[in-house]
Design an enzyme around this catalytic site. Structure first.
Site, mmCIF file in Angstrom:
data_model
loop_
_atom_site.group_PDB
_atom_site.id
_atom_site.type_symbol
_atom_site.label_atom_id
_atom_site.label_comp_id
_atom_site.label_asym_id
_atom_site.label_seq_id
_atom_site.Cartn_x
_atom_site.Cartn_y
_atom_site.Cartn_z
ATOM 1 N N LYS A 107 -3.872 -7.952 8.127
ATOM 2 C CA LYS A 107 -4.586 -7.660 6.866
ATOM 3 C C LYS A 107 -3.104 -6.868 5.656
ATOM 4 O O LYS A 107 -2.464 -6.211 6.409
ATOM 5 C CB LYS A 107 -5.515 -6.975 7.488
ATOM 6 C CG LYS A 107 -6.178 -6.366 5.668
ATOM 7 C CD LYS A 107 -7.319 -5.323 6.703
ATOM 8 C CE LYS A 107 -8.126 -4.705 5.108
ATOM 9 N NZ LYS A 107 -8.455 -3.475 5.260
ATOM 10 N N GLY B 111 -13.661 3.735 1.325
ATOM 11 C CA GLY B 111 -14.056 5.092 1.358
ATOM 12 C C GLY B 111 -14.957 6.005 0.290
ATOM 13 O O GLY B 111 -15.535 6.862 0.966
ATOM 14 N N ALA C 192 -14.477 -3.171 1.630
ATOM 15 C CA ALA C 192 -14.160 -1.400 1.710
ATOM 16 C C ALA C 192 -15.340 -0.837 0.752
ATOM 17 O O ALA C 192 -16.026 -1.944 -0.492
ATOM 18 C CB ALA C 192 -12.833 -1.279 0.093
ATOM 19 N N GLY C 193 -15.850 -0.095 0.821
ATOM 20 C CA GLY C 193 -16.652 0.883 -0.585
ATOM 21 C C GLY C 193 -18.150 0.270 0.276
ATOM 22 O O GLY C 193 -19.203 0.829 -0.157
ATOM 23 N N ASN D 258 -15.704 -0.176 7.522
ATOM 24 C CA ASN D 258 -15.217 1.217 8.597
ATOM 25 C C ASN D 258 -15.831 2.727 8.447
ATOM 26 O O ASN D 258 -16.253 3.324 8.943
ATOM 27 C CB ASN D 258 -13.597 0.909 8.435
ATOM 28 C CG ASN D 258 -12.914 2.116 8.920
ATOM 29 O OD1 ASN D 258 -11.754 2.231 9.161
ATOM 30 N ND2 ASN D 258 -13.978 3.170 10.057
ATOM 31 N N SER D 259 -15.284 3.610 7.045
ATOM 32 C CA SER D 259 -15.971 4.398 6.811
ATOM 33 C C SER D 259 -17.457 5.094 7.316
ATOM 34 O O SER D 259 -17.952 5.963 7.377
ATOM 35 C CB SER D 259 -15.994 4.964 5.269
ATOM 36 O OG SER D 259 -13.933 4.371 5.467
#
EC number: 2.8.1.10
Length: 259
Positions: free
Chosen positions: A98, A159, A185-186, A207-208
């Protein structure tokens, strides 16, 4: 069976997990198990056999059915990303990389010029390149042309939990891409993963939203289910939107009366 195809690699799960921000390796591993994810991304700095408390490669490699996708997080130039990718391949044996190049720590937006250069070189060296990019349809197409295995446009800033703020551009990328489009992301809520899949994304990386929840394993399971539901809805075909109401029952012959 409906599978995610990345070059010659096939995955039954369309949820990809990031491994940062978890309170401990044990919590992260439980989330990975609950998610059903088969592709997991790990930063190079978490390949650390010398300090086991920092090492995620060892524990993850022991989980059955898991393929590692090292990432170049922390790189600020193409040269740094290329170096990190080669070290990661030596350590993990994984062909996936990645490409993640964000030189500004304030907003963490990916550098399109450096990303393009790193992707071009790494694809020519036999890596399965998965570049993290801004939602730019032109850049996405150029990355496809140099041989990337997928493109990974952001839903919103890393995040931030702002969800699919880039939905309009994502739709264009999905429509024009011949390789998998993976939103990265997001995302904050499982419903946003479902929406991304309903739009036609091939997968989502989360993830977050999982790591920062009160119960990461339960949240991982929720994202697993919502990702599957969104994909099934996309395959089934969503009804068309209408600016006007459309009756679901006849408006004539009510109780024998004629209108």
């Amino acid at each position: 069976m409906d599978h995610l195809q990345l070059a010659a690699h096939t995955f039954s799960s369309r949820l990809i997990l990031g491994t940062g921000k978890f309170s401990s390796a044990a919590v992260m591993l439980e989330a990975v198990k609950a998610s059903g994810a088969q592709l997991v991304t790990v930063a190079l700095r978490r390949f650390n056999r010398e300090q086991l408390e920092d090492d995620l490669f060892g524990p993850l490699s022991e989980l059955p059915g898991i393929t590692l996708m090292p990432n170049t997080s922390g790189a600020s130039t193409a040269a740094e990303a290329i170096k990190a990718a080669n070290i990661s391949r030596e350590l993990s044996g994984s062909p996936f990389i990645k490409v993640e190049i964000h030189p500004n720590p304030q907003h963490l937006m990916p550098d399109p010029i450096e990303t393009m250069e790193a992707a071009r070189v790494l694809a020519s060296e036999g890596f399965l390149v998965m570049p993290y990019i801004s939602p730019d349809p032109v850049l996405a197409k150029r990355l496809e042309e140099v041989g990337c295995a997928s493109v990974m446009p952001l839903g919103s800033a890393i995040g931030s939990g702002q969800g699919l703020a880039s939905a309009a551009m994502l739709s264009i990328i999905i429509r024009e891409s011949s390789i998998p489009v993976i939103v990265d992301a997001g995302l904050r809520a499982p419903s946003e993963a479902a929406r991304a899949m309903e739009m036609g994304c091939s997968a989502v990386l989360v993830n977050s939203a999982i790591a920062a929840s009160d119960n990461p394993a339960e949240m991982a399971a929720a994202f697993r289910d919502s990702t599957d539901a969104g994909r099934r809805a996309f395959k089934a075909g969503l009804m068309r939107e209408s600016r006007e109401a459309v009756a679901t029952s006849p408006l004539t012959s009510f109780l024998g009366e004629q209108s």
